[in-house]
Design an enzyme around this catalytic site. Structure first.
Site, mmCIF file in Angstrom:
data_model
loop_
_atom_site.group_PDB
_atom_site.id
_atom_site.type_symbol
_atom_site.label_atom_id
_atom_site.label_comp_id
_atom_site.label_asym_id
_atom_site.label_seq_id
_atom_site.Cartn_x
_atom_site.Cartn_y
_atom_site.Cartn_z
ATOM 1 N N GLU A 179 17.214 10.050 10.111
ATOM 2 C CA GLU A 179 18.307 9.515 9.941
ATOM 3 C C GLU A 179 19.023 8.543 10.852
ATOM 4 O OE1 GLU A 179 19.649 10.683 6.874
ATOM 5 O OE2 GLU A 179 18.993 12.661 6.607
ATOM 6 N N HIS B 96 14.517 13.043 -1.626
ATOM 7 C CA HIS B 96 14.958 14.419 -2.335
ATOM 8 C C HIS B 96 13.703 14.481 -3.534
ATOM 9 C CE1 HIS B 96 19.419 13.997 -1.542
ATOM 10 N NE2 HIS B 96 18.540 14.485 -0.593
ATOM 11 N N GLU C 213 31.986 8.091 -2.442
ATOM 12 C CA GLU C 213 30.883 7.489 -2.913
ATOM 13 C C GLU C 213 30.971 6.795 -4.367
ATOM 14 O OE1 GLU C 213 27.087 9.719 -1.876
ATOM 15 O OE2 GLU C 213 26.260 8.869 -3.575
ATOM 16 N N ARG D 7 40.382 28.256 -3.090
ATOM 17 C CA ARG D 7 40.685 26.626 -3.214
ATOM 18 C C ARG D 7 40.508 25.948 -2.024
ATOM 19 N NH1 ARG D 7 43.761 29.066 -7.454
ATOM 20 N NH2 ARG D 7 42.377 28.705 -9.191
ATOM 21 N N LYS E 203 28.535 5.878 10.574
ATOM 22 C CA LYS E 203 28.695 6.802 9.212
ATOM 23 C C LYS E 203 30.194 6.955 8.924
ATOM 24 C CE LYS E 203 27.478 10.564 6.532
ATOM 25 N NZ LYS E 203 26.871 11.580 6.148
ATOM 26 N N LYS F 103 30.473 15.850 2.863
ATOM 27 C CA LYS F 103 29.563 16.230 1.596
ATOM 28 C C LYS F 103 29.143 17.621 2.020
ATOM 29 C CE LYS F 103 27.558 12.289 -0.168
ATOM 30 N NZ LYS F 103 26.225 11.653 -0.557
ATOM 31 N N HIS G 165 16.781 8.480 0.243
ATOM 32 C CA HIS G 165 17.129 9.857 -0.363
ATOM 33 C C HIS G 165 16.826 9.821 -1.706
ATOM 34 C CE1 HIS G 165 19.243 10.388 3.706
ATOM 35 N NE2 HIS G 165 19.575 11.678 3.210
ATOM 36 N N ARG H 22 29.288 3.933 -0.055
ATOM 37 C CA ARG H 22 28.761 5.108 0.501
ATOM 38 C C ARG H 22 27.430 5.440 -0.140
ATOM 39 N NH1 ARG H 22 31.460 11.100 2.011
ATOM 40 N NH2 ARG H 22 29.482 11.806 3.073
ATOM 41 N N ASN I 49 22.239 6.658 1.041
ATOM 42 C CA ASN I 49 21.242 7.567 0.335
ATOM 43 C C ASN I 49 19.845 6.638 0.533
ATOM 44 O OD1 ASN I 49 23.031 9.214 -0.479
ATOM 45 N ND2 ASN I 49 23.844 8.356 -2.410
ATOM 46 N N HIS J 149 13.669 17.887 5.987
ATOM 47 C CA HIS J 149 14.289 16.964 5.350
ATOM 48 C C HIS J 149 14.392 15.709 5.852
ATOM 49 C CE1 HIS J 149 17.783 15.203 3.143
ATOM 50 N NE2 HIS J 149 18.367 14.869 4.258
HETATM 51 N N1 LIG Z 1 26.126 16.729 4.295
HETATM 52 C C1 LIG Z 1 25.730 15.521 4.364
HETATM 53 O O1 LIG Z 1 26.239 14.640 4.367
HETATM 54 C C2 LIG Z 1 24.106 15.654 4.963
HETATM 55 C C3 LIG Z 1 23.539 14.630 5.392
HETATM 56 C C4 LIG Z 1 22.228 14.684 5.802
HETATM 57 C C5 LIG Z 1 21.471 16.054 5.778
HETATM 58 N N2 LIG Z 1 22.206 16.930 4.977
HETATM 59 C C6 LIG Z 1 21.556 18.232 4.915
HETATM 60 O O2 LIG Z 1 21.177 18.873 6.273
HETATM 61 C C7 LIG Z 1 20.088 19.745 5.840
HETATM 62 C C8 LIG Z 1 19.024 19.406 7.067
HETATM 63 O O3 LIG Z 1 19.626 19.800 8.267
HETATM 64 P P1 LIG Z 1 18.842 19.967 9.489
HETATM 65 O O4 LIG Z 1 17.691 19.086 9.495
HETATM 66 O O5 LIG Z 1 19.908 20.087 10.549
HETATM 67 O O6 LIG Z 1 18.175 21.536 9.148
HETATM 68 P P2 LIG Z 1 18.680 23.053 9.578
HETATM 69 O O7 LIG Z 1 19.858 23.208 9.601
HETATM 70 O O8 LIG Z 1 17.693 23.612 8.632
HETATM 71 O O9 LIG Z 1 17.936 22.944 11.050
HETATM 72 C C9 LIG Z 1 16.809 23.144 11.405
HETATM 73 C C10 LIG Z 1 16.164 24.236 12.273
HETATM 74 O O10 LIG Z 1 16.759 24.158 13.662
HETATM 75 C C11 LIG Z 1 17.221 25.505 13.776
HETATM 76 N N3 LIG Z 1 18.212 24.854 14.881
HETATM 77 C C12 LIG Z 1 19.403 24.361 14.629
HETATM 78 N N4 LIG Z 1 19.980 23.952 15.859
HETATM 79 C C13 LIG Z 1 19.159 24.541 16.862
HETATM 80 C C14 LIG Z 1 19.292 24.396 18.258
HETATM 81 N N5 LIG Z 1 20.255 23.688 18.956
HETATM 82 N N6 LIG Z 1 18.063 24.940 19.083
HETATM 83 C C15 LIG Z 1 17.212 25.382 18.249
HETATM 84 N N7 LIG Z 1 17.022 25.564 17.034
HETATM 85 C C16 LIG Z 1 17.999 25.120 16.225
HETATM 86 C C17 LIG Z 1 17.992 25.810 12.423
HETATM 87 O O11 LIG Z 1 18.254 26.987 12.577
HETATM 88 C C18 LIG Z 1 16.590 25.466 11.776
HETATM 89 O O12 LIG Z 1 15.872 26.449 11.677
HETATM 90 C C19 LIG Z 1 19.297 19.525 4.544
HETATM 91 O O13 LIG Z 1 19.632 20.252 3.913
HETATM 92 C C20 LIG Z 1 20.093 18.137 4.339
HETATM 93 O O14 LIG Z 1 20.433 17.919 2.812
HETATM 94 C C21 LIG Z 1 23.562 16.826 4.805
HETATM 95 ZN ZN LIG Z 2 19.880 13.004 4.611
#
Ligand SMILES: NC(=O)c1ccc[n+]([C@@H]2O[C@H](COP(=O)([O-])OP(=O)(O)OC[C@H]3O[C@@H](n4cnc5c(N)ncnc54)[C@H](O)[C@@H]3O)[C@@H](O)[C@H]2O)c1
Ligand SMILES: [Zn+2]
Length: 406
Positions: free
Chosen positions: A182, A262, A247, A118, A237, A140, A258, A251, A255, A275
């Site tokens: 972003e 999405h 949100e 939890r 942010k 999030k 998005h 907040r 989006n 993404h």
């Molecule tokens: N929680 C939130 O507020 C929020 C906000 C924006 C996006 N997101 C989420 O984030 C995700 C996208 O994140 P992302 O773009 O970081 O994708 P990801 O985590 O898949 O990373 C992209 C690729 O880079 C690799 N990688 C990571 N760090 C590295 C480094 N330093 N050197 C080499 N390779 C590296 C990863 O293993 C992966 O293959 C989506 O699922 C999205 O929904 C969440």
């Molecule tokens: Zn995003």
């Protein structure tokens, strides 16, 4: 100087320090003892050992776990397997879990931390630009489902975000560009304190104009530009999250890009389009909707499109089925009954929510999928990921008490 996410007794710092100071930075905020580092099978081999030794050096007793890489593995299966791994490692409610990786890792680990026993404390150590400017801040957490993106999740704040900017050195160009999507989003949303009345916020064009001037240098990873952009995005942010953690209002403006993004990701299939690329396409499509509704003029759309192009992001994608996009929009988390809240751009720094029906998105879906004479300028999506993809067993998660990543 740290940036603070102000959330009363759950406020937390965002620190900008190298990976080898991870252990001592966490120790400033948490009693040293047992902890679990969770990363993935791409980031683990690159930075796992460095992070583990930084933890050991500060007196921590770290365990190590790896989840499979990739947006298509951001699933309930990976999440459940991770929770079981954490339980096998005998975490208790006081054992901090440390997420080292991109946004996929921070989202899955955050959700596992939110729900295991939890709720256990966690730290984000983002290693992609996208995670450093966005995903790691704000609490999030969650995973994708077959019904849509991030539909299983929770709000659960980390107690620290530790940003080792130097890890961007190994990120592929394509992944780096995604983070810039972003960054542009944050620049469009920027508000600052009203100098005449500090209790109020007013629109600001400062960061957007800075990006117009420095976008190319930033896209080339100029380190001075990187530090400025990452910090500014975290400040923007943090301010929004502090004002509206759950949100219920402001907040939702984050989006921007998005709703359409999405839907595009979901129709394409997770992992086919990054993404950040989907958000870039979505930002322009939603800006176009604002223009069609008379909230802003074409000149502003052109400015945003130009900035996205300068940093190397796609602004359209051809060949998607409009009906499928409408269907995907119906699964949007922000849907209330038959309406979805979409962030409408009235000007830089001046964005407002508008409730629309999925049908109202049809004209922009037609435009972005090339299904009309009135087209978006189409820039091909970035080249395939040059980051090595390591295959792993079906949802197999490796865990070790004090593992030396290979
Ligand atoms: N929680 C939130 O507020 C929020 C906000 C924006 C996006 N997101 C989420 O984030 C995700 C996208 O994140 P992302 O773009 O970081 O994708 P990801 O985590 O898949 O990373 C992209 C690729 O880079 C690799 N990688 C990571 N760090 C590295 C480094 N330093 N050197 C080499 N390779 C590296 C990863 O293993 C992966 O293959 C989506 O699922 C999205 O929904 C969440
Ligand atoms: Zn995003």
């Amino acid at each position: 100087m740290d940036v603070t996410v102000e959330l009363g007794d759950r406020s937390y710092p965002i620190s900008f320090r190298p990976l080898d100071s991870l252990g001592e930075t966490i120790a400033k905020h948490y009693k040293v003892g047992k902890c679990v580092l969770v990363t993935n099978d791409v980031v683990g081999p690159l930075y796992g050992e460095k992070a583990m030794s930084a933890l050991r050096k500060a007196g921590w007793n770290p365990s190590y776990a790896e989840i499979p890489d990739g947006e298509d593995r951001k699933s309930s299966d990976t999440y459940v397997a991770l929770v079981n791994s954490l339980l096998s490692l005998q975490v208790d409610r006081k054992t901090p879990v440390i997420a080292l990786g991109g946004g996929v890792t921070t989202d899955i680990v955050g959700f596992a931390a939110a729900t295991t026993l939890r709720g256990i404390p966690f730290v984000n150590v983002p290693t992609t630009l996208l995670a450093q400017v966005d995903a790691s801040v704000g609490g999030k957490t969650g995973v994708n489902t077959s019904h849509g993106k991030n539909l299983l999740g929770a709000f659960w704040q980390p107690f620290l975000v530790h940003i080792p900017i130097e890890t961007l050195g190994t990120l592929s160009d394509a992944e780096f560009r995604c983070g810039l999507g972003e960054v542009v989003k944050h620049a469009v949303l920027e508000e600052v304190e009203d100098p005449r009345d500090k209790t109020k916020l007013v629109a600001s064009t400062e960061f957007f104009e800075w990006l117009e001037k420095n976008g190319k240098r930033l896209a080339n990873r100029d380190s001075e530009c990187l530090v400025h952009a990452i910090r500014r995005c975290c400040e923007i942010k943090a301010m929004v999250v502090s004002a509206d953690e759950r949100e219920s209002g402001k907040r939702a403006l984050l989006n921007l890009g998005h709703t359409v993004g999405h839907a595009v990701e979901s129709v394409m299939g997770y992992g086919k389009l990054r993404h950040g690329e989907a958000v870039a396409i979505g930002t322009l499509a939603e800006a176009q909707l604002a223009c069609l509704k008379g909230f802003c003029d074409q000149a502003l759309i052109n400015r945003i499109a130009q900035l996205l192009r300068v940093v190397g992001l796609p602004t359209g994608i051809e060949g998607l089925e409009v009906d499928a996009l409408v269907e995907a929009s119906l699964m949007d988390k922000k849907r209330e009954d038959t309406q979805i809240s979409v962030t409408m751009i009235h000007g830089i720094g001046d964005v407002r929510l508008l409730k629309v029906t999925p049908d109202e998105l049809i004209p922009v879906y037609r435009m972005l999928s090339g299904n009309t004479s009135q087209k978006f300028s189409v820039v091909p999506p970035a080249a395939p990921n040059s980051t090595p993809q390591v295959n792993s067993n079906a949802y197999g998660i490796k865990t070790m008490q004090d593992h030396q990543p290979e």
